[in-house]
Design a protein around this motif. Structure first.
Motif, PDB file in Angstrom:
ATOM      1  N   GLN A  81      -7.103   0.707   0.004  1.00 13.20           N
ATOM      2  CA  GLN A  81      -7.306  -0.608   0.353  1.00 13.20           C
ATOM      3  C   GLN A  81      -8.624  -0.505   1.485  1.00 13.20           C
ATOM      4  O   GLN A  81      -9.341  -1.091   1.490  1.00 13.20           O
ATOM      5  CB  GLN A  81      -5.893  -1.049   1.373  1.00 13.20           C
ATOM      6  CG  GLN A  81      -6.310  -2.225   2.149  1.00 13.20           C
ATOM      7  CD  GLN A  81      -5.027  -2.737   2.774  1.00 13.20           C
ATOM      8  OE1 GLN A  81      -3.785  -1.972   2.853  1.00 13.20           O
ATOM      9  NE2 GLN A  81      -5.023  -3.830   3.418  1.00 13.20           N
ATOM     10  N   SER A 121       0.858  -1.154   0.129  1.00 16.78           N
ATOM     11  CA  SER A 121       0.093   0.004  -0.064  1.00 16.78           C
ATOM     12  C   SER A 121       0.867   1.182   0.006  1.00 16.78           C
ATOM     13  O   SER A 121       0.453   2.195  -0.643  1.00 16.78           O
ATOM     14  CB  SER A 121      -0.999  -0.062   1.220  1.00 16.78           C
ATOM     15  OG  SER A 121      -1.824  -1.244   1.252  1.00 16.78           O
ATOM     16  N   ASP A 172      -5.994  -1.639  -4.950  1.00 16.79           N
ATOM     17  CA  ASP A 172      -5.427  -2.258  -3.438  1.00 16.79           C
ATOM     18  C   ASP A 172      -6.548  -3.195  -2.704  1.00 16.79           C
ATOM     19  O   ASP A 172      -7.440  -2.508  -2.463  1.00 16.79           O
ATOM     20  CB  ASP A 172      -4.999  -0.884  -3.056  1.00 16.79           C
ATOM     21  CG  ASP A 172      -4.402  -1.483  -1.764  1.00 16.79           C
ATOM     22  OD1 ASP A 172      -3.933  -2.675  -1.271  1.00 16.79           O
ATOM     23  OD2 ASP A 172      -3.393  -0.557  -0.789  1.00 16.79           O
ATOM     24  N   GLU A 173      -6.528  -4.224  -2.987  1.00 16.40           N
ATOM     25  CA  GLU A 173      -7.399  -5.302  -2.407  1.00 16.40           C
ATOM     26  C   GLU A 173      -8.901  -5.186  -2.947  1.00 16.40           C
ATOM     27  O   GLU A 173      -9.457  -4.909  -1.927  1.00 16.40           O
ATOM     28  CB  GLU A 173      -7.231  -5.533  -0.774  1.00 16.40           C
ATOM     29  CG  GLU A 173      -5.747  -5.882  -0.760  1.00 16.40           C
ATOM     30  CD  GLU A 173      -5.580  -6.154   0.966  1.00 16.40           C
ATOM     31  OE1 GLU A 173      -6.575  -6.677   1.398  1.00 16.40           O
ATOM     32  OE2 GLU A 173      -4.469  -6.198   1.144  1.00 16.40           O
TER      33      GLU A 173
HETATM   34 MG   LIG Z   1      -1.976  -2.721   2.221  1.00 15.88          MG
END
Ligand SMILES: [Mg+2]
Ligand SMILES: Nc1ncnc2c1ncn2[C@@H]1O[C@H](COP(=O)(O)OP(=O)(O)OP(=O)(O)O)[C@@H](O)[C@H]1O
Lengths: 376, 287, 453
Positions: free
Chosen positions: B117, B75, B210-211
């Protein structure tokens, strides 16, 4: 807001600029001051001159009053700084806590000093209405030292009581709220405090202390004993605060919470107790500062604390929010700026100068000018 | 917030000067093939080294996976690439141009857009507003056009066009039934979808996700991945952080593995799967 | 939920631009919910009736009653319009963009004083202006306020919200102290030929509407309120009240202009970006919005509006001094915004109405009624004098009289209590919870009606 924190921490280049600017301005003023001592005056532009006339004695007297008010700002600033860092909001009612201390404390002091001279109500309400004058009552460190001491104790304890009551009713239900909500609530508290005081004590600006025999020669220098009392009490309280924060468990817990509230919660510091301790110390100091401020200037009205608030903020911001040493140092700087600047600028503008410094620090060095030197 | 941090520029400048020698020759030849190039990126927080000399490149039109254990610095790398953080040193290039030290909005306007995220939805704005905000080149974003009566016609016309696209996007992400709700009232998974939908509305060249699949139900997850592949065919490039190894292994052409801030390995999924160091880094995790 | 954002008069229906009157209206005002007009209208009727009742309770029905009612309504309208304008401007800063500006009074002061320095006559009794035409003064005032806003905004917009608050408050005090300065006033008078008059204030140009009453139409208007009752000429509403009421109505009209402007901004892509900055600036940036530019523009615009609001209000009373720009004025405006609910333009207007009527004016009115009706003893001069009989002989009358005598202090206390209660219990105010969807068009699914409820 995460990245704000980040950008605050590393900005050496603005630092260099600020340091350069301060150095240039400071240097110019110092040269000008030396020229003034030497009574050199060189006309520049628009009637502005370099140098002029300032005697060493008048400079020393400005320096002294700068230290005196600076100690008030600093002492009051300790509390503001503590609430700012531990409770996470800018407390706009802090100034009115000073007023609370001033009026409750001097009510008690006048009652003791003027017992029998006037009726109790008149004395307790700090000479609201008509009755004997300040000189007759004789509340001064010379003629009634006990009364002044009792007044200081009452100022501290009643201000603490008021602050704790306010915390319970106003701030406690809002612990999980953001700084802005608390700030707005504190504006409400400020209004309530200020106008309850006005309601009870009246709105008149009144003389309170007696100044008879207060100016004495100490070691060959003429000194106002009220100023001296203020300085002694303020400095002792500051030392006491230092010892408390450094030596006691409570002090360590408070410092931990000022650093990081979440962490303190995890490590099991009883935060609610720390919060209360913060109010006790902060409000106690605020009450005494208000009381001492009146001792020094001799008069009081219901909005003196409010007028002081921005100066106290300036002191705290200058020193770096959360640091009590910063608040003290910041207070002295603001006090000195406020008084010594009179050499160069008309008295209409010295307050504005102090506020301008506060704004510049907030904008360009929000962590305070002493950041990195020490933390508490 | 977006203060011009001169110091960072300076350090970047210095870093760039030293990097120039080893980065330029490669990149000069093939910026079109590798729209995103990261070289010697470093970011510290106080004592913590979050990203430590990370270098990698992402191929055009690819779906590249960025994996690594928790705290590996994925991240933070995203933050440094997109301008949310200023890297301590290193160099980021997008489509052959240096973007290190640019503001997040400048980077986004070059076509490099990211999602977060922990979904950052604009909580008190509705889902519709969230999506309407995103598109670039909105003429109504100038003050006078939004006010002066005569100029408003064009704004309204553009808004109507955008509305069309917004509803298509909402339907695709299956959140059209939430359109009028405030983003703050959405569930975690719904917020993820909203963020991705919002990022898509900017019509970027490359997306850093991010995810994005965390908390999204399996059916929709497949749909999203299929959509990502469609977009890939249209020329979009993706860099995807994801902890689900099955997704990474099945869908990504290339995988970058980060560990303790540096790039541990880079290659095709089958190679990564059998890399000793990667297995060690994940220690016990089923790779 | 969907219904809430689409409750406009033409939701889901005819696209604007087809030339009908309704479409033109829709283009000018955006989609004003019928409920909004209704809320404001109902609140106004209620408040104006209340104030009429106040007068009736105090005076009963006499020949002086109409004038007293008109005068009460005039004051109400005047302050309502003034606070609504300022609340709308502040709502643009704080409610829309999240800029916590507590220097409203300072920006007002810049507007008013610039106007005064430009347009006040060079031979005024106090202060000294250049004697330029009033419109130049007004526009100059707005520009000056916007420029001061610019100077403040460029460095200040990157700091935290609470720091921003302190910076703006400090700035507003610096402005007030500078205006208060005799030294500065004398210096500019000698050098540039204009002067603020320092603490003793500055004379201001006359209200433009006053000239109206020198005309035949104006005199006819005044005569309208003079009637004959039993052969006697009775002035129902005094000429001075009519003059000032006229100005208050003009202000009300301009306030509606403010509302129109801010509503238009709110319902536009520009407003959408402002909202996103308030919610999460990094998201806005990550979507490619240069938030600095937006913040600077909006700050300058809001400051210009504060300047104009100040001019219309403090600048319309013939004279102004720096005392009119104490921070308390800012807090008043804040209370209005908070009551209405920050983020809602309609809320700001309603909040201003309630603040002015219920919190600002009503306590004094009620005090006046009690004073007139209860025939209380003379109020004791001090709290001690009032408390003593209460404690010793349980006589509450002196305390009541004292309270009525000091009603203004109680009013501030009430204000503080209300502020705290709202922040604690209803941080969204009256209307802040509503979604005023930021878009230039109705965002509901086109062509498909609303079957997706
Ligand atoms: Mg992360
Ligand atoms: N703003 C910050 N301040 C301080 N430390 C940070 C910050 N952001 C990240 N870190 C630290 O940097 C390191 C890398 O964090 P990062 O979030 O980049 O990891 P990640 O690979 O994304 O992990 P995950 O898979 O759990 O999301 C961690 O040790 C983290 O604690």
């Amino acid at each position: 807001m995460g990245i704000v924190k980040h950008t605050i921490t590393n900005r050496p280049s603005t630092d260099a600029l600020v340091v350069g600017f301060v150095a240039v301005v400071g240097g110019a003023l110092l040269l000008d001051l030396l020229a003034r001592f030497a009574a050199i005056e060189i006309p520049l532009l628009w009637g502005i001159t370099f140098g002029g006339q300032t005697t060493l004695a008048s400079f020393a007297s400005l320096l002294w009053s700068g230290i005196v008010v600076g100690l008030i700002f600093g002492l009051a600033g300790i509390g503001l700084s503590m609430t700012y860092s531990i409770l996470n909001f800018a407390n706009f009612s802090h100034g009115d806590l000073l007023t609370t201390g001033a009026f409750t404390g001097w009510g008690a002091a006048l009652l003791v000093a003027g017992w029998g001279l006037a009726d109790v109500g008149y004395l307790l309400t700090v000479r609201a209405g008509s009755g004997p004058g300040p000189t007759e009552i004789g509340a001064s460190i010379v003629s009634a030292p006990l009364a002044v001491a009792i007044g200081a104790l009452v100022a501290a304890s009643l201000t603490v009581a008021v602050a704790l009551a306010i915390d319970r009713t106003v701030y406690k239900p809002m612990r999980d709220r953001g700084g802005i909500a608390l700030l707005i609530a504190s504006i409400g508290v400020a209004l309530i405090l200020r106008y309850v005081i006005q309601f009870i004590y009246g709105s008149r600006n009144r003389g309170i202390t007696s100044t008879e025999g207060v100016r004495r020669d100490v070691l060959g220098v003429s000194v106002n004993l009220h100023d001296l009392t203020l300085v002694i009490i303020a400095v002792s309280l500051m030392v006491a605060m230092h010892l408390l924060l450094q030596r006691t468990k409570l002090g360590k817990a408070m410092r931990a919470m000022a650093d990081n509230k979440d962490l303190a919660l995890v490590t099991g510091i009883p935060t609610e107790r720390v919060v209360q301790a913060t109010w006790v110390l902060g409000a106690g100091l605020a009450g005494i500062s208000g009381y001492l401020y009146v001792l020094e200037r001799g008069t009081a009205e219901f909005n003196i604390g409010w007028f002081l608030l921005l100066f106290i903020f300036a002191a705290v911001i200058l020193g770096g929010i959360g640091s009590i040493y910063g608040a003290i140092a910041g207070g002295l700087v603001i006090g000195l700026v406020h008084e010594v600047s009179l050499i160069w600028i008309p008295s209409d503008f010295n307050a504005a100068a102090a506020f301008a410094i506060m704004i510049l620090v907030l904008l360009y060095r929000p962590e305070g000018i002493f950041a990195g030197v020490s933390t508490a | 917030m977006s203060e011009p941090d001169i110091s960072a520029e300076e350090t970047d400048g210095r870093a760039a000067a030293t990097d120039e020698a080893n980065v330029e020759p490669e990149s000069a030849g093939a910026p079109a093939d590798t729209p995103l190039r990261v070289a010697n990126l470093r970011k510290t927080f106080g004592g913590i080294v979050a990203v430590d000399d990370a270098s990698f490149a992402v191929e055009a039109g690819s779906l590249t996976g960025l994996i690594g254990p928790n705290g590996a610095g994925k991240s933070t790398t995203f933050n440094c690439i997109t301008g949310a953080h200023k890297p301590d040193s290193g160099r980021v290039e997008f489509q052959g141009e240096r973007i290190t030290g640019l503001r997040p909005d400048q980077i986004a306007n070059r076509g490099l857009v990211r999602t977060f995220q922990i979904a950052r939805s604009l909580e008190e704005m509705t889902v519709l507003e969230n999506l309407m905000l995103a598109p670039k080149g909105q003429i109504g974003e100038t003050l006078w056009r939004s006010v002066v009566p005569g100029a408003r016609g064009k704004v309204v016309a553009q808004e109507e066009e955008l509305r069309e696209r917004v509803w298509e996007t909402l339907e695709f992400f299956e959140i059209d039934h939430l359109a009028g709700q405030t983003a703050g009232s959405l569930s975690g998974g719904q917020r993820k979808l909203l963020e991705m939908a919002r990022a898509m509305m900017t019509e970027p060249d490359m997306l850093l996700l991010d995810e994005p699949l965390a908390g999204v139900n399996p059916t929709l997850e497949h749909k999203l991945l299929a959509r990502i592949h469609d977009l890939q065919d249209e020329g979009y490039t993706f860099l995807l952080v994801e902890h689900d190894m099955d997704v990474i292994m099945q869908h990504c052409e290339r995988v970058i593995v980060m560990h303790q801030g540096s790039v541990l390995a880079e290659g095709e999924p089958s190679v990564i799967r059998n890399d000793e160091r990667v297995i060690e880094a994940y220690l016990g995790e089923d790779v | 939920m969907t219904g809430e954002s689409g409750s406009g008069p033409e939701s889901g229906g005819d696209p604007p631009g087809d030339g009908s009157i309704r479409a033109v209206f829709a283009d000018m005002f955006g989609r004003i919910e019928r409920s909004d007009v209704l809320i404001v209208a109902t609140a106004m009727v209620a408040v104006y009736t209340l104030f009429m009742i106040f007068v009736l309770l105090r005076l009963g029905i006499t020949t002086g009653t109409p004038n007293a009612i008109a005068s009460a309504w005039r004051e109400l309208t005047f302050l309502f319009a003034a606070y609504a304008m300022l609340a709308l401007a502040l709502n643009l800063h704080w409610g829309y963009t999240g800029l916590f500006n507590i220097g409203v009074a300072g920006f007002m002061a810049v507007g008013v004083y610039t106007m005064a320095l430009l347009s006040t006559s060079p031979d005024a009794v106090s202060g000294q202006g250049l004697g330029l035409p009033l419109p130049i003064g007004v526009i100059g005032g707005m520009i000056a306020a916007a420029l001061v806003g610019l100077v403040a905004a460029v460095p200040a917009l990157r700091v935290r919200a609470d720091y921003f608050a302190i910076v703006t408050l400090g700035l507003s005090e610096i402005i007030r102290l500078s205006l208060n300065s005799r030294t500065l006033s004398d210096w500019t008078r000698d050098r540039f030929g204009f002067a603020t008059g320092g603490g003793s204030g500055i004379d201001l140009p006359a209200r433009p509407t006053d000239a109206l009453f020198d005309t035949a139409a104006g005199e006819a208007l005044i005569d309208l309120f003079v009637v004959r009752i039993g052969g006697e000429e009775v002035t129902l509403v005094a000429a001075s009240v009519i003059r000032r009421f006229t100005w208050a109505l003009v202000m009300l009209g301009i306030m509606i202009g403010f509302y129109w402007l801010l509503r238009r901004i709110g319902y536009s892509p520009f407003g959408r970006v402002l909202k996103s900055i308030r919610e999460d600036e990094l998201v806005a940036q990550s979507l490619g919005k240069d938030t600095r530019i937006f913040k600077i523009k909006v700050f300058m615009l809001g400051c210009a509006l504060m300047g104009l609001g100040g001019i219309l209000w403090q600048g319309s009373q013939g004279f102004v001094s720096p005392d009119s720009f104490r921070p308390i004025v800012t807090f008043y405006v804040f209370v209005a915004v908070i009551i209405g609910g920050s983020g809602s333009n309609t809320g700001s207007v309603v909040g201003a109405l309630f603040f002015v009527s219920l919190l600002f004016l009503a306590p004094r009115r009620i005090g006046g009624i009690v004073d007139a009706r209860l025939d209380l003893i003379d109020a004791p001069g001090t709290f001690a004098g009032a408390a003593d009989p209460l404690v010793s002989v349980f006589n509450a009358e002196p305390m009541l009289a004292y309270t009525i005598d000091n009603i203004s202090a109680l009013q501030f206390i009430l204000l503080g209590i209300v502020l705290i209660l709202i922040v604690q219990n209803r941080p969204d105010g009256i209307m802040g919870h509503r979604t005023e969807t930021a878009a230039a068009v109705d965002l509901n699914r086109p062509n498909r009606g609303e079957e997706d409820e």
